[in-house]
Design a protein around this motif. Structure first.
Motif, PDB file in Angstrom:
ATOM      1  N   GLY A   1      -3.789   6.008  -1.596  1.00  0.00           N
ATOM      2  CA  GLY A   1      -3.817   5.100  -2.729  1.00  0.00           C
ATOM      3  C   GLY A   1      -4.646   5.652  -3.867  1.00  0.00           C
TER       4      GLY A   1
ATOM      5  N   ASP B   1      -5.793   0.277  -5.583  1.00  0.00           N
ATOM      6  CA  ASP B   1      -6.391  -0.245  -4.352  1.00  0.00           C
ATOM      7  C   ASP B   1      -7.812  -0.699  -4.654  1.00  0.00           C
ATOM      8  OD1 ASP B   1      -4.813   1.337  -1.623  1.00  0.00           O
ATOM      9  OD2 ASP B   1      -4.168   1.509  -3.700  1.00  0.00           O
TER      10      ASP B   1
ATOM     11  N   GLN C   1      -2.634   6.406   5.409  1.00  0.00           N
ATOM     12  CA  GLN C   1      -2.808   5.585   4.216  1.00  0.00           C
ATOM     13  C   GLN C   1      -3.158   6.461   3.018  1.00  0.00           C
ATOM     14  OE1 GLN C   1      -5.976   3.051   5.912  1.00  0.00           O
ATOM     15  NE2 GLN C   1      -4.510   1.374   5.928  1.00  0.00           N
TER      16      GLN C   1
ATOM     17  N   GLY D   1       0.801  -1.217   0.000  1.00  0.00           N
ATOM     18  CA  GLY D   1       0.000   0.000   0.000  1.00  0.00           C
ATOM     19  C   GLY D   1       0.827   1.257   0.000  1.00  0.00           C
TER      20      GLY D   1
ATOM     21  N   ARG E   1      -4.522  -4.500  -1.441  1.00  0.00           N
ATOM     22  CA  ARG E   1      -3.648  -3.356  -1.668  1.00  0.00           C
ATOM     23  C   ARG E   1      -2.492  -3.766  -2.583  1.00  0.00           C
ATOM     24  NH1 ARG E   1      -3.498   0.162   2.473  1.00  0.00           N
ATOM     25  NH2 ARG E   1      -2.895   1.666   0.849  1.00  0.00           N
TER      26      ARG E   1
END
Length: 557
Positions: free
Chosen positions: A136, A144, A134, A98, A149
């Motif tokens: 993405g 994602d 986090q 990730g 991930r």
């Protein structure tokens, strides 16, 4: 005999109140000792699968990544390939699964004053605590998905900002079919703002489309210990909206319902005492902010989803957002995004507190000591309210001068309260005394005093800042309780200069106030007590001079 009995009952009542107060404080401190404590940052071993924003549907036609592995294989591989980054501002860990920041410590801010080798840990993902950043890509070609991930790769597992270098770049690479995606972290010397950028190199024959998201994932644990007599600093989320420039959202609010709002630019932050973390997306784009509780666990998500980004075949593009993780530096936060500086929470008196902090910081620039700066600011505030204070002290001095006559009047009229009130008002009129003259000036000054309390409580600059002698940290209690005792002494002398209550019960309570407040201030930050000691000392000097002047005046005829 009846009078002695009544005095005994009153004294017993006062003693019971004080004993109850003492027990409450002791019990509170016992509870505070049970709160979880932070530990130094360690090697990350836990996974960070996280939760993908539900705002955007996942398209099933996503190209399969070249490093397609099972989620179990990804997790195991990522745990052995954690990326450590060291700069002058950060000591952090990035998980290639990730590409999230799963640990972040601040080397320039110690966990404790006497442990300079242990930096303050802001983000962490241990077994008993979850707090990570986090980010993405979601949408048509997002990396994602509901299935998992992406697992990024990097050239090395350790990056260090070398002496003389201004920036450090950490690239995480993912090959998505014919599309190369680089997740780039850019760290700048002396700064707590991290640039998180996705570089898209679309070498395929099809357009590429996705949205950037960023979120903070945290539990509700509070590591800040305060006494029962102090204000508990806010712990929770905050955003800015068109209606509210600074909107605080507690964990209880998020548990009750999801907060979702669209904002041009904006930011979302996790706020705690002295420090914050915040995602700051593109200021020119429309972003959707979402804050919610994650299932039945003690986990909460605070994040944003950006606009849809299209990358034509054979072209390159960049999608980025800022992530701030560090102290509540008012000036820097003002530069990063509008109203982000309001996370330095001065309450509803921010319009008074901000100028006070500006002056406090200016004085510190001259004297180089935050304790001296507090004393200097107190001098300036007292000078600004000198005339108002003088009016109040004159009124109290006149009341004090009338105290013997009031006592004589009360003794002569006994329990005839109506007659006593009439004669008292006549005396005030004859002596030209306004019984409320001492109250109004104090009420006018109260917002300034309260705002200054917030300034001293919220200013991270005072954290681990020494004064002189035995005071090595103005943000915590005086280790030997010298300042609280001095405060109690100054309060006692101030009372002696004020008119004493005619009611014996009220007089006894007033006599006990210096002891009560001394006890309360034992656990207050030394910087706050220093302010009150300075303020009381200046007030005593001014009040003493005025009282002597009034006492020397001939009585009205």
């Amino acid at each position: 005999m009846a009078v002695i009995k009544m005095d005994w009952q009153k004294n017993l009542l006062i003693a019971a109140i004080l004993a109850t107060l003492l027990m409450l404080v002791i019990r509170w401190h016992e509870y505070q000792e049970q709160l979880p404590t932070q530990t130094p940052v360690a090697t990350q071993t836990t996974t960070n699968t996280g939760s993908i924003p539900a705002a955007t549907a996942i398209n099933s036609d996503i190209p399969v990544a070249a490093n397609s592995l099972s989620e179990a294989e990804k997790t195991t591989l990522a745990a052995n390939q954690l990326i450590n980054v060291k700069t002058d501002s950060f000591d952090l860990v990035i998980n290639p699964l990730g590409g999230d920041i799963v640990q972040l410590a601040l080397p320039r801010h110690f966990l404790k004053l006497d442990t300079p080798d242990q930096p303050f840990v802001l983000l962490d993902n241990r077994d008993n605590h979850t707090y990570l950043a986090q980010s993405g890509l979601i949408g048509t070609n997002g990396t994602d998905t509901a299935q998992g991930r992406p697992l990024f790769s990097s050239e090395k597992n350790e990056y260090i900002l070398a002496d003389g270098e201004k920036q450090l770049v950490v690239d995480l690479v993912l090959q998505q079919g014919e599309v190369k995606i680089t997740k780039r972290y850019t760290f700048t010397r002396g700064d707590y703002l991290i640039n998180v950028e996705y570089l898209i190199d679309n070498k395929s024959a099809n357009p590429w489309s996705a949205q950037l998201y960023g979120q903070i994932k945290r539990d509700s644990q509070n590591f800040v210990k305060v006494s029962a007599l102090e204000m508990n600093p806010f712990l929770g989320a905050a955003i800015t909206t068109a209606e509210e420039k600074y909107k605080k959202i507690t964990f209880a609010d998020m548990a009750e319902k999801e907060e979702k709002v669209g904002v041009q630019g904006g930011w979302v932050a996790m706020v705690q005492h002295y420090f914050i973390s915040a995602w700051i997306p593109d200021a020119d784009s429309q972003n959707t902010y979402h804050l919610r509780k994650l299932g039945d666990n003690d986990l909460y998500l605070m994040g944003f989803t950006g606009k849809v980004n299209e990358v034509a075949p054979g072209t390159q593009a960049s999608i980025s957002a800022g992530f701030y993780a560090g102290p509540k530096d008012t000036e820097r936060l003002e530069q990063i995004s509008p109203y982000l500086d309001l996370t330095v929470d001065y309450g509803w008196l921010w319009w008074v507190a901000k100028p006070l902090f500006f002056v406090l910081k200016w004085i510190h620039g001259l004297v180089g000591n935050w304790g001296l700066a507090i004393i200097g600011l107190t001098l300036i505030v007292k000078a600004l309210f000198f005339k108002l204070s003088a009016t109040s002290y004159k009124s109290m001095a006149k009341m004090r001068k009338l105290a013997p006559k009031m006592a004589e009047l009360k003794e002569r009229l006994g329990d005839d309260r109506q007659k006593f009130s009439q004669e008292m008002m006549k005396m005030y009129k004859t002596e030209k005394v306004n019984p409320f003259g001492g109250c109004l000036p104090l009420l006018i000054q109260m917002p300034v005093f309260l705002a200054l309390y917030y300034v001293l409580m919220e200013s991270v600059e005072l954290r681990h800042s020494p004064f002189f002698g035995w005071i090595f940290d103005l943000s915590v209690k005086d280790p030997y309780f010298v300042l609280p005792v001095i405060y109690g002494i100054t309060m006692y002398f101030m009372q002696k200069l004020n008119p004493q209550p005619t009611d014996p019960m009220q007089a006894r309570i007033m006599q006990m106030l210096p002891l009560i407040f001394t006890f309360m201030f034992l656990w207050f930050p030394a910087g706050l007590v220093l302010y009150w000691v300075t303020n009381n000392t200046l007030s005593i000097i001014q009040q003493y001079i005025i009282t002597k002047q009034i006492d020397a005046e001939p009585a009205a005829k």
